[in-house]
Design an enzyme around this catalytic site. Structure first.
Site, PDB file in Angstrom:
ATOM      1  N   ASP B 355       2.279  -5.219  11.575  1.00 57.24           N
ATOM      2  CA  ASP B 355       1.454  -5.800  10.518  1.00 57.24           C
ATOM      3  C   ASP B 355       2.188  -6.614   9.461  1.00 57.24           C
ATOM      4  OD1 ASP B 355      -0.362  -2.819  10.906  1.00 57.24           O
ATOM      5  OD2 ASP B 355      -1.127  -4.824  11.394  1.00 57.24           O
ATOM      6  N   TYR B 443      -7.265  -0.574   8.440  1.00 52.20           N
ATOM      7  CA  TYR B 443      -6.433   0.444   7.821  1.00 52.20           C
ATOM      8  C   TYR B 443      -5.979   0.038   6.422  1.00 52.20           C
ATOM      9  CZ  TYR B 443      -5.308   4.432  10.768  1.00 52.20           C
ATOM     10  OH  TYR B 443      -5.355   5.629  11.441  1.00 52.20           O
TER      11      TYR B 443
END
EC number: 1.4.3.-
Lengths: 712, 712
Positions: B355, B443
């Site tokens: 990420d 998330y």
């Protein structure tokens, strides 16, 4: 370890007088309201404390500890018990004999309780007697004599006696004086001897070592190294003296005093005086009937215990969807410690303490310091304990309960994909902490049980206080030929911080939605894809293994062989069919590397695995056994578990050992900044969905308005 | 993952207008005092926030991020740069090119700074260009083209384009409609494709998947399962469609909305409204020149970063004994993530996100919600970032700084042996927390750096937000023949929580008392005593091993082979001769079990070990490499480290990866209660003795006086 019982005989009468005539804790306004003796913290808007008159206290719950009145009654009953006519037995333990679990579970408020009983352990003629006293029938109803190894908890009288015997021994006395120590600055401790073979079997022994307290109360930093007496407590004589440290100087005392009042130099910058407040509208929990704590969606029974310090019982959580209050844990407590020091020499080899069974965490508990040990608005609970003559005494303010608003986040989500609506939701985390601290001689052990509204329980152990150090002639490392020859690093001039471990075993009698549970080990296993199946070569799969017998649940944690550890109720399934459960989530920990047959490792064989599961058995409470002093390890969790009993679909108990390896360093001198480690008990398919989804965010109006105190 | 860049083009001008004319954060009183732009939290006694006029901001420190003015200048310079005359390159990164470390270390306030430079990454013709722009010389001074694998960070335009291309594809469009989804309730995401072999090499690709947002903003819980388009970004065309989930229903949307305003049923009991306050006399930290944080004995430089979120630089602690301010860490930040999902099917195999390098933690950062994400009296810091057209934009309130008074104990000791004096000393723990949260699609990652006065730094990662879930026809487990055939448990009707891991790598450029350090692995090894040597059979010894080359410090943690991990300064010794150092103390963590040659594991080979140590190299910043999208793992920490370079007695960098295994459960639906894990950096023989020995205990007068707000 140390002579760690905490009240002298002469104090006890004085104490009882104080109890009778005085509040233990200053009041602003009385906080006791209502007929159920409930303390409403949030409504009283004052300090959450009430006067505790233990003399008149009654019990309200089958698990409530014995009251002062009950203890006195037991003593009376024992004094009339014929086997004890000819002598006064020493009371090594006098505590509630808990009713059978099934009776406790069946109890309801307002209905008659199961009979109140006391379990008394006395030593007589070198034998340990376990006596049950029925307080309703007013008589002894059971009397057994221990035939296994080991002796009960050490009393203050034992420790005093060991020291007196040692100091009365001419050779020992002379050896002390030869070290240049005047008796007025001498502090000697009685230490548990452990078990190291036949020479010390069959009689109660203790080790005695001495320290120099000249110019400092921190005598631990000034050991009289290499001088150890072994004292036979039964015959009151010294049986052995080692005096191999004659040439080792006593470390100097400067910079060892930790009391604030004597600090001659203020910290160079002390900006934290005007510190963030925790004062508020008052806490949000109540304590009913002295022992029932209710906060948010949790309720549990809380009590002090002379051996294990603190016991949480019948922890239940309310399901916000159904309104049902559901069982999570029947009982949880620290059942034993194991603290082996890593030095085989004659003054150190035996330092392999099992502090709960040898000295008692409750017996060694501290009076918690308000605002420092526990924040403002804490509720304090006393312990009512029993001295070795059977008389009750109070351990004041030994447990605190407080609401913690630590600035953590309960849950959050910012939605970045959708621009309409713009979503940025967050909820803060507020928890409830229950804390005690046991000062087992040099070390301070801080135990926290922290409850979260999402159902998680975090159990944390903090370590502070003083190292146990070894004197040495080295003042710095430069003269040391090979540092590995020493049993630890140099932490100050003439002071070695001996390497050691700490293990704390937790007895976790989980009752997930009731006592009938199973243990499921959910292994995460690597799978390989088949040729051509996928661009991925590997992935993990979760494989559930229900433990059928004890051997299936003897677990050593492995980073490269990971699992989850669930306790489930096979008869209660969520709407989706997942079994209701809680999982044990270890944090950082350590494992014992000692030889399995090394005597201390045999005695503390509960550290052979980090996790065990046993079928519930009311006699299996303490992982090191009932009689720990000088035990040979014949009554431990490891021994019980050799029977490999069935543990599926029945009342089971989970045991977890939290460990620390400690290589000391200079920052640990002369007192250690707290280090801590924890593990979690976390709901897994216990709730149908996130149980705190509907909690409101905190707004400005929720917060009280504060102004500085005048002293700022 | 998700299309996670956070501001539309059309917003940017609007934003700049707002910046120009309006404060980002409501003021009670201005808090800017003094010529050094210092915010004195404790003196202003108001909210610690000031208006941020980024338009006129200047830099004050060599590590300060590029200002709005500087970003605009870079854009101007690039527009005049001849290779870019014929087209407008897409800016994938425009950030400060930090000066050489030696120059930063040599910088002093008031003296001229090293030249300000920008590093720009652009994509042009499928190639990644790395350009250095010198802001003092006003020109491009370096221009390199990446010859290795991988592409730069994905932009919002990339993600929008991928979705548009997919939805413009007739077959894909038809497949969506066949699922019964109206376009108005369709939410599609561009997801990183990873690298899985030659078929996707040589061009930029993304995956597109869609969700149903009918009646809920929580579209993540309503996946349109098994429908995946692979989109070629360069040629703007769909190259592959998988549509294997036609028979899988879209999970229902009820009970998925997490916004407070829509909760129709209040929590059954909501007692926590009147919550403990953190309001006080005001915090005890100051922020100088926008980026220098000073609190208690700590000071450090703090900034937002578009790729890694938050960077702590030049963390120094004052030695209370000497008054000296001593270096601890030159730089610390989360350098990369690895989040592999454990499902090899065509719609899941590629979900192996990195990420930071793929999407940017700063780019995905959240605007922190006061009182919920961060307590009252927090200081908020913005990020100034760059859009793909090179124009600056502000990420407001993305970092908060607050003082935490959590009720923990700093150190304590109750002296039970001595009765005179009676000693019961305790000190409470107050810490400083620096926090940000990145919402990387579903998330939310919460990053905390917590500083303690005893010198310890705790780095914590919290996980919240939503699961990435898989649609299934199962509404409960009863119909599932073998649950292990699914890639995770059922967490709601028609919803599988797919098993996955999270790994967060931390780049820790420790500079203990300066850059010249060594790494020492202190192994705890079992020793056996010799026959007759001692009643003990075994004990532990600490054996110090100085790492000479990188291979000596590639560490997999093992519970049964424990060690301590020290970074020391071999040239600075305490008065006793112990080298000054800090140790890394892991907490709970996890390790990747994927096949070493599985493509995602190659790309994230930094997870092959939990600990690595490398010699400082300014190009080695991100553990997954500079160009992470579709990289083949040719530029990772594992690759650099194959050279087995010397790491003794020189400038070294410590790398630690914190891991989580996640087997979802119903409590994670529809949004997850935060779980967290941490590690510590703890002084070891850095200080001569306990650095907080002389701190004063807290007294009643130190606390402010509070009354409830009127709304209570």
């Amino acid at each position: 370890m140390a002579k760690v019982s905490c009240i002298h005989f002469s104090f006890i009468s004085f104490l009882i007088l104080i109890l009778f005539s005085h509040s233990w804790f200053p009041l602003l306004k009385p906080g006791i309201l209502g007929s159920r003796n409930r303390v409403f913290g949030s409504l009283s808007k004052t300090k959450v404390q009430q006067s505790k008159n233990h003399l008149t206290e009654n019990y309200h719950h089958p698990l409530d500890p014995l009251t002062v009145k009950e203890i006195n009654k037991v003593r009376t009953i024992l004094s009339l018990y014929s086997p004890f006519f000819s002598f006064s037995p020493t009371i090594h333990s006098l505590t509630l004999e808990e009713p059978d679990k099934s009776r406790v579970l069946g109890s309801k408020r307002g209905h008659p309780f199961p009979p109140r009983k006391a379990r008394v352990i006395v030593l007589s003629d070198g034998k340990s007697h376990v006596i049950s006293v029925d307080l309703d029938l007013n008589r002894v109803t059971d009397h057994a004599i221990n035939t296994g190894s080991g002796y009960p908890q050490i009393t203050m009288e034992d420790m005093n006696m060991a020291v007196n015997v040692a100091l009365s021994n001419a050779q020992f006395n002379k050896s002390v004086l030869e070290r240049g120590v005047g008796l007025s600055d001498l502090v000697c401790l009685g230490l548990s001897a452990g078990w190291y073979g036949p020479s010390e079997e069959g009689r109660r022994v203790m080790k005695v070592q001495c320290f120099y307290s000249e110019n400092t109360p921190n005598f631990y930093m000034r050991p009289i190294e290499g001088l150890t007496a072994t004292v036979d407590l039964d015959n009151k004589q010294v049986v052995q003296i080692f005096n191999t440290g004659r040439n080792i100087p006593i470390p100097p005392g400067n910079n060892t005093d930790y009391r604030f009042q004597v600090q001659d130099k203020l910290p160079e910058k002390d900006p934290l005086k005007s510190i963030s407040s925790e004062k508020s509208n008052g806490p949000n929990f109540i304590v009913e009937d002295e022992h029932i704590v209710k906060w948010a969606n949790w309720e549990f029974h809380l009590k002090a215990d002379q051996r294990v310090g603190m016991v949480i019982s019948q922890a239940r959580v309310r399901d916000s969807e159904t309104g049902e209050t559901r069982s999570v844990m029947y009982k949880g407590f620290a059942s034993e410690l194991f603290v082996p020091y890593m030095d085989p020499d004659d003054s150190w080899y035996f330092k392999t303490y099992m502090d709960a069974g040898e000295f008692g965490l409750g017996a060694c508990s501290s009076k918690l310091v308000p605002l420092n040990d526990c924040p403002g608005n804490s509720y304090f609970m006393d312990g009512v304990f029993v001295a070795s003559d059977g008389k009750p005494y109070v351990q004041p303010n030994m447990i605190c309960v407080f609401e913690r608003n630590s600035g953590d986040i309960s849950w959050r989500h910012t939605e970045v994909i959708l621009t309409d609506p713009k979503i940025n939701e967050a909820r803060r985390k507020v928890t409830l902490v229950v804390r005690m601290s046991a000062s087992v001689g040099n070390y301070d052990y801080i135990f926290d049980w922290e409850f979260q509204t999402d159902g998680l329980i975090r159990v944390k152990v903090g370590l502070s206080g003083m190292l146990m150090v070894k004197g040495t002639s080295y003042e710095n490392v430069y003269g040391i030929h090979n540092q590995e020859d020493l049993s630890g690093p140099l932490v100050s001039e003439n002071v070695i911080g001996v390497l050691h471990d700490h293990y704390i075993n937790f007895h976790l009698d989980m009752d997930i939605d009731g006592p009938n549970n199973s243990f499921v080990k959910v292994d995460m296993v690597k799978e390989s894809t088949l040729q051509g199946q996928s661009p991925r070569k590997s992935y993990l799969k979760a494989k559930r293994n229900i433990a059928k017998t004890e051997n299936d649940a003897k677990i050593k944690l492995k980073l490269y062989d990971p699992s989850e550890f669930h306790v489930i109720n096979p008869d209660r399934r969520s709407r989706l069919g997942n079994p209701s459960g809680y999982k044990l989530v270890p944090g950082g920990t350590a494992a014992s590397l000692l030889d399995l047959y090394d005597p201390p490792q045999l005695r503390s064989a509960f550290t052979n695995n980090q996790i065990w599961v046993t079928p519930y058995n009311r006699t299996e409470q303490y992982a090191g056994g009932l009689f720990v002093c000088q035990s040979k390890g014949d009554d431990t969790l490891a021994v019980w578990s050799k029977r490999n009993r069935p543990i599926e679909n029945r009342d089971i108990v989970l045991w977890y050992t939290l460990g620390f390896h400690h290589i000391p360093c200079q920052e640990d001198f002369p007192i250690m900044p707290t280090v801590s480690s924890s593990f979690d008990l976390k709901p897994v398919n216990f709730f149908e969905r996130n149980p705190i989804l509907r909690v409101a965010p905190t707004a400005e109006d929720d917060l009280p308005v504060c102004r500085p105190s005048t002293s700022f």
